[in-house]
Motif scaffolding. Structure first.
Motif: not given
Length: 146
Positions: A1-27
């Motif tokens: 699904m993800f072939n690089s850290d960049t692609a994975y990070t982009n998904y985490l930053k943009t996917a609507s299902t990843q709001r909680l993930t983004r908030a925890i990453l800010k910690l």
């Protein structure tokens, strides 16, 4: 699904299902995301634990528990997030932050973790139809942190 850290990070930053993930990453403001570490959680069970020799000093943050015995809440971060799925993100992240602090992962410690990596994906606000006789909706919330 993800072939690089960049692609994975982009998904985490943009996917609507990843709001909680983004908030925890800010910690963890200076800790880079690792798709390799995230993938290491595939097929981990109680009888088949995490086994990736690329990582040392592995900490499964989702298994950290409250240390405050005056609280009725004494479950792990993962159990807490699963049991509070679909609740407001801000209050859930505040509780996660409190548990991290209680376990020695204070804001200054987390900010200094620039040589570490985090593998995270929390599918929150995702509802699937079941095939049971009542055709009830069930919520899926998976947690992969380290």
């Amino acid at each position: 699904m993800f072939n690089s850290d960049t692609a994975y990070t982009n998904y985490l930053k943009t996917a609507s299902t990843q709001r909680l993930t983004r908030a925890i990453l800010k910690l963890f403001p200076n800790t880079p995301v690792s798709v390799s570490l995230f993938r290491s959680f595939d097929n981990v069970t109680a009888t088949k634990p995490f086994a990736n020799t690329s990582y040392t000093d592995f900490v499964n943050i989702s298994s950290l528990n409250r240390t405050d015995t005056s609280s009725n809440f004494n479950r792990s971060i993962g159990a807490y997030l699963n049991s509070t799925a679909l609740k407001p993100v801000s209050s859930r992240v505040a509780t996660v932050e409190k548990i991290l602090d209680e376990n020695g992962y204070t804001a200054s410690k987390r900010a200094s973790m620039s040589n570490d990596v985090i593998g995270i994906q929390i599918a929150d606000d995702v509802v699937y139809e079941t095939s049971d006789k009542d055709n009830e909706n069930v919520m899926y919330s998976g947690l992969k942190l380290s």
